[in-house]
Design an enzyme around this catalytic site. Structure first.
Site, PDB file in Angstrom:
ATOM      1  N   SER A  52      48.311  44.189  27.145  1.00 32.13           N
ATOM      2  CA  SER A  52      47.134  43.943  27.988  1.00 32.13           C
ATOM      3  C   SER A  52      46.085  45.050  27.894  1.00 32.13           C
ATOM      4  CB  SER A  52      47.551  43.763  29.451  1.00 32.13           C
ATOM      5  OG  SER A  52      48.220  44.919  29.936  1.00 32.13           O
ATOM      6  N   GLY A  89      51.380  41.213  28.360  1.00 34.21           N
ATOM      7  CA  GLY A  89      52.804  41.019  28.565  1.00 34.21           C
ATOM      8  C   GLY A  89      53.664  41.277  27.349  1.00 34.21           C
ATOM      9  N   ASN A 117      55.608  47.668  28.343  1.00 35.77           N
ATOM     10  CA  ASN A 117      56.373  46.633  29.024  1.00 35.77           C
ATOM     11  C   ASN A 117      57.882  46.805  28.838  1.00 35.77           C
ATOM     12  OD1 ASN A 117      54.178  45.183  30.194  1.00 35.77           O
ATOM     13  ND2 ASN A 117      53.682  44.433  28.151  1.00 35.77           N
ATOM     14  N   ASP A 200      43.275  46.662  40.882  1.00 32.06           N
ATOM     15  CA  ASP A 200      44.729  46.755  40.897  1.00 32.06           C
ATOM     16  C   ASP A 200      45.203  48.198  40.737  1.00 32.06           C
ATOM     17  OD1 ASP A 200      44.459  47.290  38.154  1.00 32.06           O
ATOM     18  OD2 ASP A 200      45.035  45.270  37.557  1.00 32.06           O
ATOM     19  N   HIS A 203      44.802  48.706  35.399  1.00 27.32           N
ATOM     20  CA  HIS A 203      44.136  48.459  34.127  1.00 27.32           C
ATOM     21  C   HIS A 203      42.737  49.072  34.106  1.00 27.32           C
ATOM     22  CE1 HIS A 203      47.241  45.300  34.328  1.00 27.32           C
ATOM     23  NE2 HIS A 203      47.294  45.485  33.019  1.00 27.32           N
TER      24      HIS A 203
END
Length: 224
Positions: A52, A89, A117, A200, A203
């Site tokens: 991402s 992801g 991840n 968030d 990012h």
């Protein structure tokens, strides 16, 4: 726990979330999305393969760091086409499975940004390293002259100090083994800085991606 560790921790909690659909219309300077490129015989190709972060989570494709690299290349009159092969992801295992598909078109430089991840899932560092090795070996086997740039990542100590230290060693160890340049920490200067991250807290914002582009450029420029 300091602010940097908190935000890096949050990054791992969100890094698997589905990516917001990006705008279909992007400026001419934006990097090309993988699968849509048309090879120009006069241009060399730089393929950015990652998760991402590379994909530019919740941003327009033109705001992600691969597109900013394209802008820099264009401004310098360098005949390169950047291709954004980021997938939100992505793990090193899924990347190892996907890389053969993205290699269907020839490339001259391969920028590898994966592993975050894996850290989220607590996958063994041996497995992560093995998958990254396999990706590098596949690229070298198909395109022996392709130059590879590895983007390093760090994880917070909530998985245990031993695990986080072992994870961090993956990247310099691989850079040494394959004799390839390394970006020590792709999120350097961005992780832990609220105004450089989306709501968030994880990012990068467009401004954050500008710093990421500088981090990448510092190691990419010498191999162009």
């Amino acid at each position: 726990m300091n602010r940097s560790v908190i935000l890096i921790s949050m990054f791992f909690l969100w890094s698997c979330h589905p990516e917001k659909k990006q705008e279909s219309s992007t400026p001419k300077s934006a990097s090309t999305k993988v699968g849509s490129e048309t090879k120009d015989a006069n241009k060399k190709t730089i393929l950015f393969f990652g998760n991402s972060i590379t994909a530019g989570y919740q941003l327009d494709l033109s705001e992600a760091f691969p597109a900013l690299i394209q802008e820099r290349l264009d401004s310098l009159g360098l005949d390169y086409l950047t291709v954004n092969a980021g997938l939100s992801g992505e793990t090193t295992a899924s990347g190892n499975s996907r890389v053969e598909w993205v290699m269907k078109n020839a490339m001259d430089i391969f920028v590898l940004e994966l592993g975050a991840n894996d850290g989220l899932r607590g996958i063994s560092t041996e497995e992560t390293k093995k998958n990254l090795e396999a990706i590098i070996e596949k690229v070298r086997k198909k395109y022996p002259d392709c130059k590879i740039l590895l983007a390093g990542m760090m994880i917070p100590p909530n998985m245990g100090q031993e695990y986080s230290e072992s994870f961090q060693k993956i990247y310099p160890d691989l850079a040494k083994k394959f004799n390839i340049p390394l970006i020590p920490f792709l999120l350097e200067g961005v992780a832990g800085v609220p105004e450089l991250n989306l709501e968030d807290g994880i990012h990068p914002t467009p401004e954050g991606h500008q710093i990421l582009a500088e981090n990448v450029w510092s190691q990419l420029a010498p191999i162009l």
